[in-house]
Structures are given as structure tokens and as C-alpha cells.
Design an enzyme around this catalytic site. Sequence first.
Site, short mmCIF file in Angstrom:
data_model
loop_
_atom_site.label_atom_id
_atom_site.label_comp_id
_atom_site.label_asym_id
_atom_site.label_seq_id
_atom_site.Cartn_x
_atom_site.Cartn_y
_atom_site.Cartn_z
N ASP A 1 51.33 32.94 35.10
CA ASP A 1 50.26 33.04 36.09
C ASP A 1 48.89 32.73 35.52
O ASP A 1 47.86 32.99 36.17
CB ASP A 1 50.27 34.42 36.76
CG ASP A 1 50.02 35.53 35.75
OD1 ASP A 1 50.34 35.35 34.57
OD2 ASP A 1 49.50 36.58 36.16
N ASP B 1 47.02 33.87 32.92
CA ASP B 1 46.02 34.76 32.32
C ASP B 1 46.18 34.89 30.80
O ASP B 1 45.28 35.35 30.13
CB ASP B 1 46.00 36.14 33.01
CG ASP B 1 47.35 36.81 33.07
OD1 ASP B 1 48.35 36.20 32.62
OD2 ASP B 1 47.42 37.95 33.58
N ARG B 2 47.33 34.48 30.26
CA ARG B 2 47.50 34.56 28.81
C ARG B 2 47.23 33.21 28.14
O ARG B 2 47.41 32.17 28.76
CB ARG B 2 48.94 34.95 28.46
CG ARG B 2 49.27 36.36 28.82
CD ARG B 2 50.63 36.72 28.31
NE ARG B 2 50.85 38.13 28.54
CZ ARG B 2 51.76 38.86 27.94
NH1 ARG B 2 52.56 38.31 27.05
NH2 ARG B 2 51.87 40.15 28.19
N LYS C 1 42.28 38.71 32.53
CA LYS C 1 42.20 37.81 31.38
C LYS C 1 42.34 36.38 31.89
O LYS C 1 42.81 36.16 33.00
CB LYS C 1 43.23 38.16 30.33
CG LYS C 1 44.65 38.33 30.82
CD LYS C 1 45.51 38.92 29.71
CE LYS C 1 46.93 39.17 30.17
NZ LYS C 1 47.17 40.55 30.56
N SER D 1 54.05 37.43 35.99
CA SER D 1 53.28 37.00 34.81
C SER D 1 54.10 36.16 33.84
O SER D 1 54.60 35.11 34.20
CB SER D 1 52.72 38.25 34.13
OG SER D 1 51.76 37.90 33.19
N HIS D 2 54.28 36.66 32.62
CA HIS D 2 54.96 35.89 31.57
C HIS D 2 56.47 36.11 31.60
O HIS D 2 57.18 35.58 30.75
CB HIS D 2 54.41 36.33 30.22
CG HIS D 2 54.45 37.82 30.07
ND1 HIS D 2 53.49 38.63 30.64
CD2 HIS D 2 55.33 38.63 29.47
CE1 HIS D 2 53.80 39.89 30.39
NE2 HIS D 2 54.92 39.92 29.68
N ASP E 1 50.45 31.33 30.20
CA ASP E 1 51.70 31.92 30.69
C ASP E 1 51.92 31.60 32.18
O ASP E 1 51.17 30.80 32.77
CB ASP E 1 51.71 33.44 30.46
CG ASP E 1 50.80 34.18 31.41
OD1 ASP E 1 49.78 33.59 31.83
OD2 ASP E 1 51.11 35.34 31.76
C1 G1P Z 1 52.13 43.58 28.23
C2 G1P Z 1 51.12 43.52 27.11
C3 G1P Z 1 49.77 43.99 27.60
C4 G1P Z 1 49.35 43.18 28.82
C5 G1P Z 1 50.44 43.22 29.86
C6 G1P Z 1 50.13 42.29 31.03
O1 G1P Z 1 52.30 44.90 28.64
O2 G1P Z 1 51.53 44.28 26.01
O3 G1P Z 1 48.84 43.85 26.56
O4 G1P Z 1 48.17 43.69 29.36
O5 G1P Z 1 51.68 42.80 29.30
O6 G1P Z 1 49.98 40.96 30.63
P1 G1P Z 1 53.50 45.83 28.13
O7 G1P Z 1 54.77 45.11 28.46
O8 G1P Z 1 53.33 45.94 26.65
O9 G1P Z 1 53.30 47.13 28.85
ZN ZN Z 2 50.20 36.68 33.00
#
Ligand code: G1P
Ligand code: ZN
Length: 539
Positions: free
Chosen positions: A278, A280-281, A375, A112-113, A276
Site C-alpha cells: 500500500d 507506506d514502506r 509513513k 499492507s505488506h 510495499d
Molecule cells: C509491523 C511493524 C511496525 C509497523 C506495522 C505496520 O507491525 O513492525 O513497525 O508499524 O507493521 O506497517 P507488527 O507486525 O510488528 O506489529
Molecule cells: Zn504498508
Amino acid sequence: MIKTIKTTAYGDQKMGTGGLRKKTKVMMQPNYFENFIQSVFNTIGDLKGKVFVVGGDGRFFNAEAIQRFIKMAAANGVKKLIIGQNGFMSTPAGSNVMLKNHTDGGFIFSASHNPGGENGDFGVKYANHTGGQVPTSVSDKIYANSKTITEYKIMDCPNIDLSKLGTQHLGDMEIEVIDPVKDYVEMMESIFDFDALKKLFKSGFTMRFDAMNAVTGPYAIRIFEDILGASKGSVIRAVPLPDFGGLHPDPNLTYAKDLVDFMFSDKATDFAGANDGDGDRNMILGKHFFVTPSDSLAILTDNYHLIPAYKNGIYGVAKSAATSTAVCRVAAKNNLPYYVVPTGWKYFVNLMDSKRITLCGEESFGSGSSHIREKDGIWAILFWLSIIAATGKTVEQITRENWKKYGRSYYMRFDFEGLDTTVADKLMSDLEAKLPTLAGKKFGDYEVKQAAPFVYNDPVDNSTTKNGLVIDFTNDAKITYRLSGTGSTGATLRVYLERLEYNDLDQDTFSMLQELLKIAMQVAEITERTGKTKADVNT
Ligand code: G1P
Ligand code: ZN
């Protein structure tokens, strides 16, 4: 030829908030990736007749992981894989392909991010037939399996050519390589009024989209530049790179600072967005203006009637507990049911499937709707552009009007990163133990109304989840503490602050929250326990 390989279990393959996420080098240890995939397959059981979607965000190890996955799927009797060309597929595009083809789920290879590259992170997001990531009840079974696994199955064969669109076979398994952008674009066209958006750009409206060298570049160029007519070059950092060009592909005030600086300069475009790793953000910016994700969700909800797909009504909305209450006020005034769930998109899936909600979002730069079960970064940007096209107003005007109508939740998140896990766990357990003693206590102007862990009872499957500790104050202010479930090393403590104001709407967010931040640090003894005097990320 199918080979059965003997393996030794790793004890740490527990999925977090969004799938299994590890340092790339951990994932690349001998049999590590294979063990996890085989554990998923073992948990599913009979794979005959099963169809899965596969893709990734293109980060380092993506191409290799997909090849190994294909060979394991064929060896385990999977019927068919639908794979994004060259192994690319954004998380939202993947969820769409899963739902459109009524598949049994899918695998998106992404952290992801989190940063990518050999020294970055790698991850596996596993979704089931819902098109959304599996609930904890399933990930617990996979984890249990991964702790006792002794062998896995894999085909011994050359790599599959994923550059060619169309169908090919590996043993009895069918492989369909698709253009990952095409289906996604069609879905967006079915939700939004593209003609109205074309008119907006024809009128001279300018935007910048930062793909952060990650997966959404090709989607954004096709949609914003080629179809909607945003000027060439509106999409920046559009080529997905294995290490995201060294960027931390997380669109927030800290990691997308370039874009924020640009939007606060005199060169700023009318609108800017970022996604981000992938896809979704999302982050939303106007000229000299930043929209918090919590406000964004509230604004999308208040304007659903402007979007063709939602104009006949929406079921309801949901937010994660850590997200500000802005959307709740919009929902309450508009007689929409609203739900508050734990952090993590998977908690929205049951609510969407049972037609309780249509829109949902999180403070962590995520928003989406029941068009898929993830998302969706580009969707959020198209939604904002549609509001702008329909109202003729700027991002700033739209947001300020929302505050006037519903009050403003001054809101910020502070992350304390790289903490020792034992220290972080102890901080949370000691804080939890202290919560019952806090009610009625005064800290300057703030008086504690109640303090308790956030507990969620899922109305669909009746599961109970405890996630985060919440302190509510009598003046509509709130502190939430959580440990991140997506990191790959150490622990990250997230502190979420909110303060609601109905009249004082034009203040600087940080100044408005400064006192609350002090209280948050003091109550949890953050400096004493972690040595940190300030957060690593403020967003
Ligand atoms: C984080 C974000 C959460 C999101 C997740 C995946 O998780 O806080 O809202 O759903 O990334 O993108 P966390 O690292 O806080 O568990
Ligand atoms: Zn992501």
C-alpha cells in the site's frame, strides 16, 4: 432502498498494529466485512455531514469491498465519499487527501505488506480526522461494538462506476471519484526541489524502483519517469495485480531479494528503492549497498536542511522503541527533541499534531514526516534522491559518513513466524517474569545493565502503552522482543538486536550480532519452546 440486515457478531474483529487484518477468506465470510464497517460507523455515531476518503491497494476483494462500503455509507447517512479512481489509493496518498480536504477520516482497504490474493490477506485501515489511524482507545470501542452487533444497514442498488472521474450521487450521498496520483504528486512537489532532481537524472544518474506489483506503480512512473526523467523502465513491477503476482510485497532483504541481488550485481543502478503493498514502506539501496531503515531515519534527520519544506527547521524526531538508536544520536548532537514510542505509526500522530516532531520512522522500513499522518514510501525515496542531488555523494558515502560522525548501530531484526499463539504468549509472559532477575548477569562479553518492558506514556493524551520487552547491556547493546500485531494467522516473534560501535565501522552486520543473537535465543528459550533453530526472516 435502504435495507437493514440481521447479522451475528464475530468475536475476532480486533484491530492490530495497523487496522484489522485477516485472511481474505475470513474477510469474505458472510457479513464479516459489513459487521466491521457497521461497528466503525456505530462507534462514530452520527454520520450526518461526515466526509470520508476511500481507496485500497488493489488486492483481491478490494473492488468488492469498496462497493459494499459505498452502499453501507449511503445507507448510514454519510454526506460524501472521496474515492480513488477504480478504487485505488495508496495509504500515504489517502492520508494526504484526508488532510487536504479536512475530512472526518478515511478507509484504506489493504493488508499492507502482507501477501494478497484469495489465499492471502485482506485488511481495513481506518483513520479519523487526524488523517492517521485511530488510537487504541477508539479501536477498543469498535472491537466492543463488533462483539455485540446484531444488524447493519446497506443500500440495495447496482454497483457504482468508479472508473469515471467526477461527482455522482447515491441517494443523498455525494461520491467524488478522484485521480489518486494527482494530489500526491502536487504534495511531493511542494516538499522537494523537483528541478534539482531533474538535473540529477539529466546528468545520467540511474535508479530502479520496485513497486512489487502493488499500488505505487502508477505513482512511481508518474513521478520518477514522467516528471523527473528517470529512464523508461526504471520502475519495475509497476502494474498493481490482485495477488501482487504471488509476491510478498514487503520491501526487505528477504522479500525483495531480487532487487537486492540486482543491486549487488555488476548491472546495479546508482540507486534503488522499493515500496510495499500500500505504499507506506520503503527500502533504500545504493550500488552494492543496503541502508537499514534505522540508519535511513538517522540520515534523513541529519540532512533535513537540504529539503525545501524542512530547511527552516524541524520540531523534533521520533522512532519506535525497536528501531535502533542511530536517530537519537543525530538528534542529541543537533539539539533536536526526540521521542521513543511503541511500535505502530499511530503513536506518532499525537506528536505530529502537537508540533513536537516533524520526522519519524520505524525499523520496519517506514519513515515519514508531518506532511501526512502515515509513513510514506515514495517520500522517503525522494528525500534520499534529494540528498544525493545536493551532495553529489553516493548512498554508500552518505551512510559511511554518518557512521563516522555518530557511530554505527549494527542492527538487525529476526522474525520467528507461524508460531502457535499459546506458545508465543507463554514465551513472552515467562520472559517478562524473568526480566527482573537478569540485571548484572553476564553472557560471554555481554553484561545486562537493565531489563524491563517498554512502557510509553503519551505526552498528549496521557495514555499508557506497554509494548515489547527490552534487555540493555552495559556495552551499548540491546535486545528487544515483541509479538507482531499485523499477522493474520498464528504468532510472529520479532527479535531486534542492536550493538553500537564508534570505531569498528566496516564489519559485516550478521557477524557483529551473532553472539547477541545466541544470547537472545537462549534467554527467551526460543528453540526449546518453538522448535525453531533459526529465524524465518532476517532483515
Ligand atoms: C509491523 C511493524 C511496525 C509497523 C506495522 C505496520 O507491525 O513492525 O513497525 O508499524 O507493521 O506497517 P507488527 O507486525 O510488528 O506489529
Ligand atoms: Zn504498508
